[in-house]
Design an enzyme around this catalytic site. Structure first.
Site, mmCIF file in Angstrom:
data_model
loop_
_atom_site.group_PDB
_atom_site.id
_atom_site.type_symbol
_atom_site.label_atom_id
_atom_site.label_comp_id
_atom_site.label_asym_id
_atom_site.label_seq_id
_atom_site.Cartn_x
_atom_site.Cartn_y
_atom_site.Cartn_z
ATOM 1 N N ASP B 115 0.867 -1.171 0.000
ATOM 2 C CA ASP B 115 0.000 0.000 0.000
ATOM 3 C C ASP B 115 0.910 1.229 0.000
ATOM 4 O O ASP B 115 2.131 1.106 -0.022
ATOM 5 C CB ASP B 115 -0.953 -0.007 1.199
ATOM 6 C CG ASP B 115 -0.210 -0.029 2.529
ATOM 7 O OD1 ASP B 115 -0.869 -0.223 3.558
ATOM 8 O OD2 ASP B 115 1.022 0.140 2.531
ATOM 9 N N SER B 144 -0.815 -10.136 -2.019
ATOM 10 C CA SER B 144 -1.966 -9.715 -1.226
ATOM 11 C C SER B 144 -2.227 -10.605 -0.042
ATOM 12 O O SER B 144 -3.034 -10.295 0.802
ATOM 13 C CB SER B 144 -3.230 -9.698 -2.075
ATOM 14 O OG SER B 144 -3.104 -8.753 -3.083
ATOM 15 N N SER B 329 -6.443 -12.339 3.951
ATOM 16 C CA SER B 329 -5.726 -11.545 2.960
ATOM 17 C C SER B 329 -5.463 -10.162 3.529
ATOM 18 O O SER B 329 -5.937 -9.813 4.600
ATOM 19 C CB SER B 329 -6.557 -11.429 1.687
ATOM 20 O OG SER B 329 -7.698 -10.645 1.949
ATOM 21 N N TYR B 330 -4.725 -9.353 2.773
ATOM 22 C CA TYR B 330 -4.331 -8.034 3.248
ATOM 23 C C TYR B 330 -5.553 -7.217 3.642
ATOM 24 O O TYR B 330 -6.440 -6.979 2.834
ATOM 25 C CB TYR B 330 -3.555 -7.318 2.135
ATOM 26 C CG TYR B 330 -2.881 -6.072 2.613
ATOM 27 C CD1 TYR B 330 -3.229 -4.829 2.118
ATOM 28 C CD2 TYR B 330 -1.886 -6.132 3.588
ATOM 29 C CE1 TYR B 330 -2.608 -3.679 2.561
ATOM 30 C CE2 TYR B 330 -1.264 -4.994 4.043
ATOM 31 C CZ TYR B 330 -1.625 -3.769 3.528
ATOM 32 O OH TYR B 330 -1.004 -2.646 3.980
ATOM 33 N N PRO B 331 -5.586 -6.795 4.919
ATOM 34 C CA PRO B 331 -6.825 -6.203 5.421
ATOM 35 C C PRO B 331 -7.042 -4.740 5.081
ATOM 36 O O PRO B 331 -8.032 -4.161 5.518
ATOM 37 C CB PRO B 331 -6.686 -6.385 6.936
ATOM 38 C CG PRO B 331 -5.218 -6.361 7.191
ATOM 39 C CD PRO B 331 -4.564 -6.940 5.981
#
Lengths: 196, 784
Positions: B115, B144, B329-331
């Site tokens: 991110d 991810s 998965s990526y929160p």
């Protein structure tokens, strides 16, 4: 200059109740002719259109003869109906009684805020806040005046052309068969003309 | 080839090492106790890998020597003051480790979270590594979820680091530093001068937090100003035979309710006079209850807060922890649609093992599967949050958050719930009524997602054209009920909707305003609501008094900044441009704020609070009432003697009176007030604040009727005589007690005529026990 007989005839046919005030009509007629350089002999339809425009844009207190529209005792009448002759009135007040004042006030505040930012929005590169919020719609309550008498009315069956968002005060409405019950009048049918 | 890989956190570097090395790796210690270096061979890329990590941001920014200390300069100078970005002193050991390893490596691969912040940290890592190995090539791994397939894929197909995203974050950090510091110093000093000895600690400002606070204050003031309105509605019912015996079916009036009694009454009479009611239409149709959308961060936080009763910040932390362990998965994502190629079935398969929802997952495998709905958002970075592996040994919050994520995923993969709905339209006395019945035919997703409810309701048989005599025709009344204060979930939603903060930072901002005691928690039953403290409200009201082009407490300003960030990410604007524009904007506002700060100080909340000696300024949450809730304030007016305490008490009374039991008449919940925009910002740079100031001067309690009149500074007011020519020449008055030595000395704006009794704050109007109608004319509600 007294108005051309065609004009008088037109108004008598289309706006019988209340009756147009002669003095007002005369100055209006003169103004229309002068402003647009119109000649009664060849531009009559144009003149009629402009005079009608002025009439519908006017305040009925100025442009109509008193007590020639709604019956004076209409407010006291318990039950009854106005006749088949349409009466021209203007909206002097409109609100929605199906929604709380709180919710109406909230929407109003949002609209004010949005308007305040409207100028800035262009500078900010056209922010998309979404469309301007509309007032919720349930039942409108109006006050109508023919220039002399004011009555209260509610929208018994929905009249989509009238809205809290857009309908300006002074909007002209032609009343047909107004039903009256006690203090309030219920409008059952209506026929409106656009006006300022 | 030797590759140096750097992750963002120790736990992630360990997890990834496990995957890539297949369990075969060597561990080395470093100068930092948190960081370990893992060495292993990765034949798939023909490389020897050293995997290490950092612990969040490596570098931090602060002003230079001349501007760092609080009183070293005029806060205004902070908009231009030089900013030094260097390795944070706590992270020196980590940086040294990186530099040592970089020396021996031929490639640097960044494995930070994918991110914006991650890109920025990646850029920091590059900067540090290039000090010892200036020409080292840099690659970036994109993933991810920490599961084998994705990690291997990322390792074998690296991409370039996105400089633009890193720049955007740089811009944000600088802006938050400059703006935050300048405003914080200015307002803290001003408040300290105005209320000498009563302001503890730093009164901080952040360009994101302040609008978040603005939301809370807005809602509070709306609730405070609320007046219940009475409404009327026609109740129509018929008692009929059903399969369970006699039952009363009630019909709802199509008009809903009306706020004017005369009108309602007239219409009601019409209904009463009618002999019977007629069924005009009977409609039967299939209906469905839609399954939920795929899960985003904001949704997760809202649901976590509302359903699981966990604060948004904790929910995100739990989710992150689950991510690091490879369970979800990526929160941090805004995406609520799945890629069409997404492999749902294998993930469903992983949930079969669960004792509670395993059977449901098996059903999905057996043909009950239905593709998830598509939302409107896609941040093109990460998919919606979903479980990536089955988790067995979780406890506490993590367990509940995982359960929610898993159930939500399975619900997304199910069918919508199906029902059969009957609507009966009835006409009576010229008015329309209707009744609906529902039979739930197939529960489908509802079986795995207990957070949604759908109950059936039986309706007796009605035939079109049938007439009946209603057993009951009544004109009933009710009252609108006060809207609620914001819950954390509400605030998360508001901030998201108004573009304040990103999915990652919203929870932090909320936590900050609570930590700084601008916002306090108030419990009502089991729900936690947010109310502003005196300080919070004073600041917002105060700044609102100042005539800014764009209000500080409303979201537009911050939203613009956030949008500029997006522009930088997309390459439409440069970091320099954005910094220049935004600083210019805030600089102007700073000057305006500083010159008009007296308006902030004179806000009613502060004035009455000053009289109370600021007891409530940093007050913790309102006194908890475990006893039965107190009755609503009595309708009698408060005596004028207790006048000075009114404002404050009244404020808390309102907040407390929300505990009172609901009035006996049926209530119509007031529509939720429209969401008001607000913005908030985080202060990321360190702000060197002054050491703690002397605490509350207890001797200044005003309960003892003061025979010494004091000015706002707390000093005894000086009596002076009007010298200026005019109607008041020669009249004695009381002014600020702080002696003015130099012309520029600041004094407070206290003023009171000496020959009159002091002005009193009018008693607050008590809340009427009976409903009140607005008394302004109907035209007041007109559109402009």
């Amino acid at each position: 200059m007294p108005p051309h007989p065609y004009v008088l005839q037109y108004l008598a046919q289309n706006y019988p109740k209340p009756r147009v005030d002669e003095e007002w009509l005369e100055s209006c007629y003169e103004w229309v002719l002068g402003e647009n350089n119109l000649d009664p002999t060849c531009n009559m339809s144009e003149i009629l259109k402009k005079v009608e425009e002025q009439l519908l844009g006017s305040d009925l207190r100025d442009s109509m003869q008193p007590n020639t529209g709604l019956a004076r005792n209409i407010v006291q009448a318990r039950k009854g109906a106005t006749g088949a002759i349409p009466i021209l009135v203007q909206i002097t007040s409109v609100t929605d009684i199906g929604h709380s004042a709180f919710s109406l006030q909230s929407v109003r505040q949002m609209r004010i805020d949005r308007a305040d930012l409207a100028g800035l929005a262009e500078q900010d590169g056209g922010e998309d806040d979404g469309p301007i919020p509309k007032y919720p719609r349930s039942m409108l309550r109006l006050e109508l005046s023919d220039g002399t008498t004011t009555i209260k009315a509610i929208e018994y069956r929905r009249i989509p052309q009238l809205t809290l968002d857009d309908t300006p005060l002074g909007y002209k409405v032609s009343l047909l068969h107004l039903l009256s019950l006690q203090v309030l009048k219920l409008r059952s049918r209506y026929n409106s003309r656009a006006s300022k | 080839m030797k590759i140096l890989c750097v992750a963002e956190k120790p736990s992630i570097s360990k997890s990834i090492t496990q995957i890539l090395s297949g369990g075969q790796f060597a561990t080395r210690a470093t100068g930092s106790q948190y960081v370990k270096n893992y060495d292993f061979a990765y034949p798939q890329a023909r490389a020897q890998v050293t995997f290490t990590c950092v612990a969040g941001h490596l570098l931090s920014s602060d002003f230079d020597e001349n501007h760092r200390k609080w009183n070293s300069c005029d806060p205004f100078a902070l908009f231009d003051a030089p900013v030094i970005t260097d390795v944070d002193k706590d992270k020196k050991a980590i940086a040294t480790n990186l530099q040592n390893e970089a020396r021996r490596a031929q490639q640097l691969m960044i494995w930070t979270d994918c991110d914006r912040e991650g890109e920025n940290i990646g850029a920091e890592i590059v900067k540090v590594c290039r000090k010892t190995n200036p020409a080292i090539p840099v690659k970036r791994a994109r993933f991810s979820a920490i599961i084998a397939q994705q990690i291997h894929n990322a390792a074998q197909h690296p991409v370039e680091l996105d400089r633009r995203q890193a720049d955007a974050v740089d811009a944000r950090i600088i802006l938050d530093l400059r703006i935050g510091a300048a405003f914080t110093r200015m307002q803290t000093k001003a408040l300290q001068n105005a209320f000498v000895g009563k302001v503890e600690g730093v009164v901080s400002y952040g360009p994101c937090q302040f609008p978040a606070l603005g939301f809370v204050v807005s809602r509070f003031e709306q609730v405070k100003a609320f007046v219940p309105e009475q409404f009327w509605y026609i109740y129509l019912a018929i008692t009929r035979q059903t399969s369970d015996g006699e039952e009363e079916t009630s019909f709802t009036w199509r008009r809903g309710h009306l706020f004017e009694f005369d009108v309602a009454h007239v219409i009601y009479e019409g209904v009463l006079e009618a002999e019977s009611a007629k069924v005009t239409k009977v409609t039967k149709k299939n209906t469905k209850k839609f399954k939920p959308y795929p899960l985003t961060t904001v949704e997760l936080q809202k649901a976590g807060s509302r359903i699981l009763k966990i604060t948004p910040k904790k929910v995100l932390e739990a989710a992150e922890h689950l991510y690091q362990q490879g369970f979800v998965s990526y929160p941090r994502t805004e995406t609520d649609q799945y890629d069409p190629q997404f492999d749902f079935m294998s993930l469903v398969g992983k949930q079969v093992a669960d004792p509670t929802w395993g059977p449901f997952a098996t059903q999905l495998q057996g043909g009950q599967f239905s593709a998830p709905r598509k939302g409107k958002n896609n941040d093109n970075a990460h998919p919606p949050i979903h479980p990536t592996a089955h988790a067995n040994n979780l406890v506490g919050d993590e367990k509940r958050v995982y359960e929610f994520i898993a159930r939500r995923f399975l619900a997304c993969c199910s069918k919508d719930a199906l029902g059969f709905e009957t609507t009966v339209d009835v006409e009576c006395g010229g008015e329309e009524f209707y009744a609906t019945g529902l039979i739930v035919l197939e529960r489908n997703y509802l079986d795995v997602y207990p957070y949604d409810k759908w109950t059936g309701k039986e309706l007796p048989d009605f035939e079109e054209g049938e007439t009946f005599v209603p057993s009951l025709r009544e004109l009933r009344d009710g009252q609108t009920s006060r809207p609620n204060l914001l819950t954390e979930a509400d605030l998360v939603g508001l901030m998201d909707k108004n573009g304040i903060g990103t999915d990652a930072t919203i929870a932090e901002h909320i936590a900050k305003i609570m930590e700084r005691e601008y916002v306090l928690e108030k419990m009502e039953g089991t729900t936690k609501y947010l109310a502003p403290s005196t300080l919070g409200m004073g600041l917002v009201d105060g700044y609102n008094e100042i005539d800014f082009d764009r209000s500080l407490s409303k979201p537009q300003l911050r939203r613009m900044t956030e949008r500029s960030m997006v522009e930088v990410c997309q390459g439409n604007k440069t970091k320099g441009d954005v910094l220049e524009e935004t600083i210019e904007q805030y600089r102007e506002m700073f000057v305006l704020a500083r010159n008009n700060f007296n308006r902030v100080i004179e806000v009613p909340v502060f004035i009455s609070s000053a009289r109370l000696g600021f007891e409530l300024m940093f007050a913790p949450a309102a006194p908890a009432r475990d006893m039965p809730p107190p009755p609503p304030p009595p309708p009698s007016a408060r005596p004028a003697a207790a006048v000075t305490l009114d404002e404050e008490e009244a404020m808390w009374d309102i907040v407390d009176s929300m505990d009172s039991p609901p009035p006996p008449t049926p209530q119509l919940a007031a529509r939720p007030p429209p969401k008001l925009p607000s913005t908030s910002s985080a202060i990321t740079g360190p702000i060197a604040g002054p050491s703690r100031l002397p605490t509350l001067n207890a001797a200044l309690r005003p309960e003892a009727v003061p025979d010494i009149v004091r000015c706002f500074c707390g000093r005894p007011a000086r009596q002076l005589v009007v010298k200026k020519e005019g109607p008041n020449t020669g009249r004695p008055f009381l002014g600020c007690g702080t002696p003015k030595v130099m012309p520029d000395d600041e004094s407070c704006t206290f003023f009171q005529w000496a020959d009159e009794p002091p002005p009193t704050v009018p008693a607050k109007r008590p809340y009427p026990a009976v409903g009140r109608r607005a008394t302004c004319p109907p035209s007041a509600a007109n559109a402009i």
